[in-house]
Design an enzyme around this catalytic site. Structure first.
Site, PDB file in Angstrom:
ATOM      1  N   GLU A 146       0.820  -1.206   0.000  1.00 57.41           N
ATOM      2  CA  GLU A 146       0.000   0.000   0.000  1.00 57.41           C
ATOM      3  C   GLU A 146       0.855   1.259   0.000  1.00 57.41           C
ATOM      4  OE1 GLU A 146      -1.673   1.249   3.732  1.00 57.41           O
ATOM      5  OE2 GLU A 146      -3.542   1.834   2.794  1.00 57.41           O
ATOM      6  N   GLU A 243     -11.541   3.042   6.498  1.00 60.35           N
ATOM      7  CA  GLU A 243     -10.403   3.294   7.371  1.00 60.35           C
ATOM      8  C   GLU A 243     -10.316   4.791   7.660  1.00 60.35           C
ATOM      9  OE1 GLU A 243      -6.475   2.627   5.753  1.00 60.35           O
ATOM     10  OE2 GLU A 243      -5.767   1.788   7.644  1.00 60.35           O
TER      11      GLU A 243
HETATM   12  O1  LIG Z   1      -2.139   3.555   7.075  1.00 61.87           O
HETATM   13  C1  LIG Z   1      -2.958   2.982   6.342  1.00 61.87           C
HETATM   14  O2  LIG Z   1      -3.757   3.548   5.548  1.00 61.87           O
HETATM   15  C2  LIG Z   1      -3.014   1.501   6.339  1.00 61.87           C
HETATM   16  O3  LIG Z   1      -3.910   0.959   5.716  1.00 61.87           O
HETATM   17  C3  LIG Z   1      -1.976   0.684   7.088  1.00 61.87           C
HETATM   18  O4  LIG Z   1      -2.251  -0.669   6.926  1.00 61.87           O
HETATM   19  C4  LIG Z   1      -1.931   0.973   8.551  1.00 61.87           C
HETATM   20  O5  LIG Z   1      -1.171   2.045   8.854  1.00 61.87           O
HETATM   21 MG   LIG Z   2      -4.863   2.268   4.366  1.00 62.31          MG
END
Ligand SMILES: O=C(O)C(=O)[C@H](O)CO
Ligand SMILES: [Mg+2]
Length: 265
Positions: A146, A243
């Protein structure tokens, strides 16, 4: 149909962690993700999933010393043995929780890193990810990488989409895929829909949040209904991780998710 997963590291923090599963299910989520499962036994977490009827869709490999500021070890030269152990531990939990994907955080590059240091991180990253993907493939799991914005996470090694694409190509393992966090991409690059379209075949998981405050998706500069519509047209069938840090009460802030079955109070 967009399937929404509650990120229990950020949402429902009005409750103790193990009570968040029931709160997420009651609010209409069908999956969960969170940073790390390792503070609990697989049995404890599996019981929470079974009692709430939720699916575990993602979590992170052990990240090194998180409290000390480390953010993953996948690209850190000299920490290869630790990384390999973290893969074994993460896959143990992934199998126990029937979780299809795990995220390998890249780690931070040193202040003032020169090109040779960056190259050493890159070589370590590629070799470690190839190991992780091959171990995960034996168990039918995927490993994700990511790009993370460097405003929230200064010196994080993986920060741009083209860098991630180059790593995926160099590693060359089909179960190494992209964790596309639209919040980070908007901050670093923008052009979200075009990135979704160009990288679509590599996307294993999507995460969303409002920009720039990282609150609910309907708070900020990104018009998510257009993004969701494009994902539907592209035929996206995997998970969308929510998130974000609620601006207020988690349940009260879920009105944006009504079209996807969420039930705000
Ligand atoms: O920070 C993020 O957006 C994430 O998805 C990581 O997995 C956690 O810090
Ligand atoms: Mg993330």
């Amino acid at each position: 149909m967009i399937r929404l997963a509650a990120n229990l590291s950020m949402l429902f923090t009005e409750h103790d962690f193990l009570e968040r599963f029931a709160a997420a299910a009651d609010a209409g989520f069908s999956g969960v993700e969170y940073l790390f499962p390792y503070a609990y036994s697989p049995d404890t977490l599996r019981s929470a999933l079974e009692a709430s009827g939720l699916q575990q869709v993602l979590f992170n490999l052990p990240p090194g010393d998180w409290e000390a500021g480390e953010r993953g070890v996948a690209s850190l030269p000299g920490r290869e043995a630790e990384f390999r152990d973290s893969v074994t531990e993460a896959l143990r939990y992934a199998v126990a929780l029937d979780c299809p994907r795990v995220h390998a955080m890249a780690g931070l590059i040193p202040e003032g890193a020169d090109e040779s240091t960056r190259q050493a991180h890159h070589a370590t990253y590629v070799a470690n990810l190839r190991f992780a993907a091959r171990e995960a493939a034996k168990l039918g799991r995927e490993v994700l990488i990511e790009p993370i914005n460097t405003r929230d996470m200064p010196r994080y090694f993986l920060s741009h989409q083209d860098q991630a694409m180059a790593v995926l190509q160099e590693v060359g393992e089909p179960n190494l895929r992209l964790q596309f966090d639209l919040y980070h991409c908007q901050i670093m690059e923008g052009d979200l829909v075009r990135h979704l379209e160009c990288q679509f075949e590599h996307i294993g998981h999507i995460q969303i949040a409002g920009v720039p405050e990282r609150h609910e998706p309907d708070v900020g500069e990104v018009h998510y209904p257009a993004v969701f519509e494009r994902l539907k047209e592209l035929g996206y069938v995997d998970w969308v991780g929510c998130e974000y840090r609620p601006a207020g009460n988690t349940r009260a802030g879920l009105a944006w998710g009504r079209p996807f079955g969420l039930r705000p109070e």
